[in-house]
Design an enzyme around this catalytic site. Structure first.
Site, PDB file in Angstrom:
ATOM      1  N   SER A 139       0.861  -1.189   0.000  1.00 63.18           N
ATOM      2  CA  SER A 139       0.000   0.000   0.000  1.00 63.18           C
ATOM      3  C   SER A 139       0.892   1.232   0.000  1.00 63.18           C
ATOM      4  O   SER A 139       2.070   1.158   0.372  1.00 63.18           O
ATOM      5  CB  SER A 139      -0.840   0.003   1.272  1.00 63.18           C
ATOM      6  OG  SER A 139      -1.474   1.254   1.466  1.00 63.18           O
ATOM      7  N   TYR A 152      -2.356  -1.651  10.380  1.00 63.26           N
ATOM      8  CA  TYR A 152      -2.295  -1.764   8.916  1.00 63.26           C
ATOM      9  C   TYR A 152      -0.949  -1.241   8.405  1.00 63.26           C
ATOM     10  O   TYR A 152      -0.265  -1.880   7.607  1.00 63.26           O
ATOM     11  CB  TYR A 152      -3.452  -0.949   8.328  1.00 63.26           C
ATOM     12  CG  TYR A 152      -3.637  -1.026   6.831  1.00 63.26           C
ATOM     13  CD1 TYR A 152      -4.513  -1.958   6.264  1.00 63.26           C
ATOM     14  CD2 TYR A 152      -2.970  -0.165   5.976  1.00 63.26           C
ATOM     15  CE1 TYR A 152      -4.700  -2.020   4.886  1.00 63.26           C
ATOM     16  CE2 TYR A 152      -3.150  -0.218   4.597  1.00 63.26           C
ATOM     17  CZ  TYR A 152      -4.015  -1.142   4.055  1.00 63.26           C
ATOM     18  OH  TYR A 152      -4.207  -1.198   2.689  1.00 63.26           O
TER      19      TYR A 152
HETATM   20  N1  LIG Z   1      -8.530  -0.598  -1.760  1.00 59.42           N
HETATM   21  C1  LIG Z   1      -7.487   0.178  -1.541  1.00 59.42           C
HETATM   22  O1  LIG Z   1      -7.580   1.399  -1.599  1.00 59.42           O
HETATM   23  C2  LIG Z   1      -6.154  -0.405  -1.227  1.00 59.42           C
HETATM   24  C3  LIG Z   1      -5.037   0.437  -1.252  1.00 59.42           C
HETATM   25  C4  LIG Z   1      -3.780  -0.082  -0.964  1.00 59.42           C
HETATM   26  C5  LIG Z   1      -3.654  -1.421  -0.663  1.00 59.42           C
HETATM   27  N2  LIG Z   1      -4.743  -2.220  -0.637  1.00 59.42           N
HETATM   28  C6  LIG Z   1      -4.541  -3.629  -0.282  1.00 59.42           C
HETATM   29  O2  LIG Z   1      -5.058  -4.447  -1.297  1.00 59.42           O
HETATM   30  C7  LIG Z   1      -5.429  -5.697  -0.739  1.00 59.42           C
HETATM   31  C8  LIG Z   1      -6.815  -6.067  -1.239  1.00 59.42           C
HETATM   32  O3  LIG Z   1      -7.736  -5.135  -0.724  1.00 59.42           O
HETATM   33  P1  LIG Z   1      -9.075  -4.693  -1.475  1.00 59.42           P
HETATM   34  O4  LIG Z   1      -9.112  -3.235  -1.442  1.00 59.42           O
HETATM   35  O5  LIG Z   1      -9.207  -5.414  -2.753  1.00 59.42           O
HETATM   36  O6  LIG Z   1     -10.148  -5.167  -0.384  1.00 59.42           O
HETATM   37  P2  LIG Z   1     -11.341  -6.217  -0.399  1.00 59.42           P
HETATM   38  O7  LIG Z   1     -12.000  -6.068   0.915  1.00 59.42           O
HETATM   39  O8  LIG Z   1     -12.143  -6.076  -1.647  1.00 59.42           O
HETATM   40  O9  LIG Z   1     -10.564  -7.595  -0.480  1.00 59.42           O
HETATM   41  C9  LIG Z   1      -9.914  -8.174   0.620  1.00 59.42           C
HETATM   42  C10 LIG Z   1     -10.086  -9.685   0.519  1.00 59.42           C
HETATM   43  O10 LIG Z   1      -9.391 -10.294   1.618  1.00 59.42           O
HETATM   44  C11 LIG Z   1     -10.240 -11.343   2.119  1.00 59.42           C
HETATM   45  N3  LIG Z   1      -9.929 -11.647   3.509  1.00 59.42           N
HETATM   46  C12 LIG Z   1     -10.131 -10.858   4.591  1.00 59.42           C
HETATM   47  N4  LIG Z   1      -9.771 -11.500   5.711  1.00 59.42           N
HETATM   48  C13 LIG Z   1      -9.306 -12.728   5.322  1.00 59.42           C
HETATM   49  C14 LIG Z   1      -8.804 -13.862   6.026  1.00 59.42           C
HETATM   50  N5  LIG Z   1      -8.709 -13.879   7.364  1.00 59.42           N
HETATM   51  N6  LIG Z   1      -8.415 -14.947   5.310  1.00 59.42           N
HETATM   52  C15 LIG Z   1      -8.535 -14.962   3.947  1.00 59.42           C
HETATM   53  N7  LIG Z   1      -9.025 -13.927   3.239  1.00 59.42           N
HETATM   54  C16 LIG Z   1      -9.401 -12.826   3.915  1.00 59.42           C
HETATM   55  C17 LIG Z   1     -11.652 -10.769   1.960  1.00 59.42           C
HETATM   56  O11 LIG Z   1     -12.650 -11.778   2.022  1.00 59.42           O
HETATM   57  C18 LIG Z   1     -11.546 -10.116   0.592  1.00 59.42           C
HETATM   58  O12 LIG Z   1     -11.807 -11.033  -0.439  1.00 59.42           O
HETATM   59  C19 LIG Z   1      -5.321  -5.549   0.785  1.00 59.42           C
HETATM   60  O13 LIG Z   1      -4.123  -6.132   1.235  1.00 59.42           O
HETATM   61  C20 LIG Z   1      -5.283  -4.048   0.969  1.00 59.42           C
HETATM   62  O14 LIG Z   1      -4.596  -3.684   2.122  1.00 59.42           O
HETATM   63  C21 LIG Z   1      -5.988  -1.751  -0.919  1.00 59.42           C
END
Ligand SMILES: NC(=O)c1ccc[n+]([C@@H]2O[C@H](COP(=O)([O-])OP(=O)(O)OC[C@H]3O[C@@H](n4cnc5c(N)ncnc54)[C@H](O)[C@@H]3O)[C@@H](O)[C@H]2O)c1
Length: 257
Positions: A139, A152
């Site tokens: 991130s 986080y």
């Molecule tokens: N959306 C953003 O703005 C953003 C920015 C930077 C980084 N990220 C990172 O990207 C990654 C994906 O996030 P996203 O935005 O697609 O979110 P999202 O909530 O759409 O996806 C997260 C996924 O992780 C799964 N998950 C959660 N807890 C879990 C567990 N205990 N075991 C297995 N699976 C689990 C959820 O079911 C979901 O499918 C994350 O690591 C997040 O930190 C997201």
């Protein structure tokens, strides 16, 4: 070796795939002809995976045994793991003084310990083939901090350290490791934050996006998950064999100032 634009079919294990970035990566990998194991604790991930043409393994990755079971499943189904995408993540916002210890542990377990355990479990398969790609979805918060997100931010900063170490250890084994650092991507994880912040600040959701989330961005829009998936596809390709140990920003210019 000369790398080409034609993707070689590989076996990929992707975590956190029932929505957002993980779902987009699974779709992209299936389009590229890879065999994909999508791993998520949410049973809804099964239909999402199968719609894209991927297999699904249900696992709560905060549990070490489940991390090992996921890799074992990929090896049993497809004969190994060539590409590992550590993507599963959650968020919890509270000041350090009030941050629940249980949430801290859950976030570190899911977003730092699970990527370590999955890397460790997939490593022998990559080493035996002399080819492997580890992509850690970190991130912009792996590089800078914001108040209220201590667990986080600590997990994501730690992920960069894990990425660099894996890159050094994998260099002579054909294994590369890189991190991707997105700013706000339009996914359920961010939709929830928009709704929470709108309530907290008494603002419209659009105002939260413009005045809070995009305040530091040069490009004033949210990122689409498919844009992150394209970067994952590049880093996991033959073309990226010389790219390792690095962090790739896709952050709308967030960290340029
Ligand atoms: N959306 C953003 O703005 C953003 C920015 C930077 C980084 N990220 C990172 O990207 C990654 C994906 O996030 P996203 O935005 O697609 O979110 P999202 O909530 O759409 O996806 C997260 C996924 O992780 C799964 N998950 C959660 N807890 C879990 C567990 N205990 N075991 C297995 N699976 C689990 C959820 O079911 C979901 O499918 C994350 O690591 C997040 O930190 C997201």
């Amino acid at each position: 070796m000369t790398a080409t634009n034609t993707p070689t079919p590989r076996v990929a294990l992707v975590t956190g795939t029932s929505s957002g970035i993980g779902e987009a990566v699974v779709k992209k990998f299936c389009e590229l002809g890879h065999q994909v194991l999508a791993v998520d604790f949410n049973p809804a991930g099964k239909a999402v995976a199968e719609a894209a043409g991927a297999a699904f393994f249900q696992a709560d990755l905060t549990d070490a045994d489940a991390c090992h079971a996921a890799v074992d499943d990929a090896i049993k189904r497809f004969g190994g793991v060539d590409i590992l995408v550590n993507n599963a993540g959650i968020q919890h916002v509270a000041p350090i003084e009030e941050f629940p210890e249980q949430k801290w542990r859950q976030i570190i377990d899911l977003m730092l310990t699970a990527p370590f355990l999955l890397t460790q479990a997939a490593w022998p398969s990559m080493r035996e083939k002399g080819w492997g790609r580890i992509i850690n979805v970190a991130s912009v918060h792996a590089q800078v901090a914001s108040p209220g997100k201590s667990a986080y931010i600590s997990a994501k900063h730690g992920m960069i350290g894990l990425t660099k170490t894996a890159a050094l250890e994998g260099g002579d084994q054909g294994i590369t490791a890189n991190a991707i650092c997105p700013a706000y991507v339009k996914t359920p994880l961010v939709d929830n934050q928009i709704a929470d912040q709108a309530k907290m600040h008494g603002m419209e959701e659009q105002e939260v996006i413009e005045k809070i989330m995009l305040k530091n961005a040069a490009v004033k829009r949210l990122i689409d998950p498919s844009e992150v998936a394209e970067m994952v596809a590049y880093l996991s390709s033959d073309l990226a064999g010389a790219v390792t140990g690095s962090s790739w920003n896709i952050d709308l210019g967030w960290t340029a100032q």
